[in-house]
Design a protein around this motif. Structure first.
Motif, short mmCIF file in Angstrom:
data_model
loop_
_atom_site.label_atom_id
_atom_site.label_comp_id
_atom_site.label_asym_id
_atom_site.label_seq_id
_atom_site.Cartn_x
_atom_site.Cartn_y
_atom_site.Cartn_z
N ARG A 106 0.82 -1.21 0.00
CA ARG A 106 0.00 0.00 0.00
C ARG A 106 0.86 1.27 0.00
N VAL A 107 2.12 1.14 0.40
CA VAL A 107 2.98 2.32 0.44
C VAL A 107 4.23 2.15 -0.43
N GLY A 108 4.21 1.16 -1.33
CA GLY A 108 5.27 1.02 -2.29
C GLY A 108 6.58 0.51 -1.73
N LEU A 109 6.53 -0.27 -0.63
CA LEU A 109 7.74 -0.82 -0.03
C LEU A 109 7.81 -2.33 -0.18
N ASP A 110 6.93 -2.90 -0.97
CA ASP A 110 6.86 -4.35 -1.10
C ASP A 110 7.98 -4.94 -1.94
N THR A 111 8.70 -4.10 -2.67
CA THR A 111 9.78 -4.62 -3.50
C THR A 111 11.11 -4.73 -2.75
N LEU A 112 11.16 -4.29 -1.51
CA LEU A 112 12.39 -4.39 -0.72
C LEU A 112 12.75 -5.85 -0.50
N THR A 113 14.01 -6.18 -0.61
CA THR A 113 14.47 -7.49 -0.17
C THR A 113 14.46 -7.50 1.36
N ASP A 114 14.54 -8.68 1.96
CA ASP A 114 14.57 -8.75 3.42
C ASP A 114 15.77 -8.01 3.99
#
Length: 484
Positions: A44-52
């Protein structure tokens, strides 16, 4: 960081006034062990593409997000704690880390921390959060979200490898840092501090910020400050109604724990009711029961009255206290609407009849001592005979206390969405999902004894399944709230 096209940074709070915050340096933790990542809200805030690994660098190492706050801000505020004014408050173990826009609706969201280290407001404490405290906060926010409440969302929980000494937990305790997603961290106590210090110009700028970002309709009021107060009164009344219908006891309803969006947050000694008991308290230190379940609405109103007093210096209209008088009407209206919505029923057209039926519903719950969540599961869709007979509480529903309530609910029209009762797996289960102490402790024991996070993940999955079932009924803040 590979920036998602949905990532929309919009840091604004730092531009307001340096009187409202302190730039701080995060703690340097020896370990970063990712324990919970809320991928749905990250999207929802565009941070889902971060790797762990990137996730941990930002949410435990606190490397700034691109084009966002360069330095975390520990927010300044005061507040009444158990009705005693405390001018030594402020973010003592947290800070505002970033601000960004919600992909779905464009609203401004804050990323705030808990357990991220000492600040000028730590008052001698270590600024840390125990891992158990972090686990409890994730479960509380997930449960409330699943039950249709407007709540902060736990975005991240990372274990940090330190040993903490606590009075209320076996020590040494494991450490963690939590990142939560909220629409605002501006509290009633923020305005109390400015009022006490006579910071009239700063308060005016903060009022303008809150109106612009969260309550633009207030600008149309002849006195926008009074218009803002009216919006906050309505939102906080709805929050209190959400707690009532969910059977939730926050535990610490201090004025520094009430934000101007009416969003529930900061879960310390929370509890859900085993059964309807107005005197049930969550905090072991609440000896007088000031914040007992049945006294939470009064506590919220009292806090709103402090907000009205604080806003008076910048209001040009009539006495602000008159605006707080709408609280009880808004609270009652919201309890009635939410009770019928949670039962999947159209409220009777006669307002008096609707009020009486809801009153009888909760009276029967209290008189019979039935488990709080049970009737909302058994009676959903209109107290159908098949669901009643399948319930272990079927004998209770045959009592004198329940019989007229059952008859009244059967006269109500089921909502069209009640067709999902036949398709959503949650409604086909044996009973309602609960989150009592007896359910939380086994989850924690699996973690502390064998580092087994499976029960925790299963609990989160089960809560989200319940949330899907409620949303299918139309029972969610998006459909029930008049809010920012």
């Amino acid at each position: 960081m590979p920036v998602s096209p949905h990532y929309r940074p919009d840091p604004r709070y730092h531009a307001l006034d340096a009187e409202l915050y302190d730039p701080v340096t995060p703690a340097a933790f020896p370990e970063h062990r990712l324990r919970f990542r809320n991928q749905a809200w990250a999207g929802r805030v565009g941070l889902d593409t971060l790797t762990d690994a990137e996730w941990c660098r930002h949410f435990a190492g606190f490397q700034p997000l691109p084009d966002n706050l360069a330095t975390p801000l520990a927010l300044r505020y005061h507040g009444h704690q158990f009705r005693t004014y405390n001018p030594e408050l402020g973010d003592g173990r947290g800070f505002l880390f970033a601000q960004l826009r919600d992909v779905a609706d464009g609203r401004l969201l804050d990323l705030g921390t808990k357990g991220s280290g000492r600040t000028p407001w730590s008052r001698g404490a270590d600024g840390r959060l125990t891992l158990k405290g972090g686990v409890r906060e994730v479960l509380a926010s997930e449960m409330l979200e699943a039950m249709g409440c407007y709540t902060s969302r736990s975005l991240s929980l990372i274990e940090t490898g330190e040993s903490l000494v606590r009075q209320d937990e076996p020590s040494p305790a494991r450490s963690s840092v939590l990142v939560r997603l909220s629409h605002s961290h501006v509290r009633i106590g923020t305005f109390q501090r400015l009022a006490l210090r006579g910071e009239r110009d700063v308060m005016k700028r903060l009022v303008d910020y809150v109106i612009e970002q969260y309550w633009p309709s207030a600008a149309a009021d002849p006195d926008p400050v009074a218009g803002l107060l009216s919006c906050v009164v309505r939102a906080v009344a709805q929050m209190g109604a959400e707690w009532w219908v969910a059977g939730f006891v926050h535990g610490v309803v201090n004025s520094d724990n009430v934000v101007l969006t009416g969003e529930s947050f900061d879960y310390g000694p929370w509890r859900f009711l085993p059964r309807l008991d107005p005197g049930f308290t969550a905090a072991y230190f609440d000896d007088a029961g000031l914040y007992a379940f049945g006294r939470q609405p009064g506590a919220l109103l009292w806090n709103l009255e402090q907000l009205a007093r604080s806003l008076a210096p910048v209001s040009r209209g009539p006495e602000l206290q008159r605006r707080t008088g709408a609280f009880q009407t808004e609270f009652d209206r919201a309890v009635i609407a939410r009770t019928f919505a949670r039962l999947g029923l159209q409220a009777p057209g006669d307002a008096g009849r609707a009020r009486a039926l809801v009153g009888s519903f909760y009276d029967a719950m209290q008189t019979s001592g039935i488990a709080f969540q049970r009737p909302f599961f058994d009676l959903v869709g209109g107290a159908g005979e098949q669901r009643l007979q399948a319930s272990p509480a079927s004998g209770t529903y045959a009592s004198d206390a329940w019989r007229p309530v059952i008859d009244g609910l059967r006269e109500c029209e089921p909502l069209p969405a009640c067709t999902t009762l036949r398709t959503e797996p949650y409604w086909q289960g044996d009973g309602p999902l609960e989150m009592l102490v007896d359910h939380v402790e086994p989850v924690w024991q699996s973690i502390v004894e064998t580092d087994d996070w499976t029960p925790f993940r299963q609990a989160v999955d089960a809560l989200r399944a319940m949330g899907r079932a409620h949303r299918a009924l139309g029972y969610s803040p998006d459909t029930l709230r008049q809010g920012p």
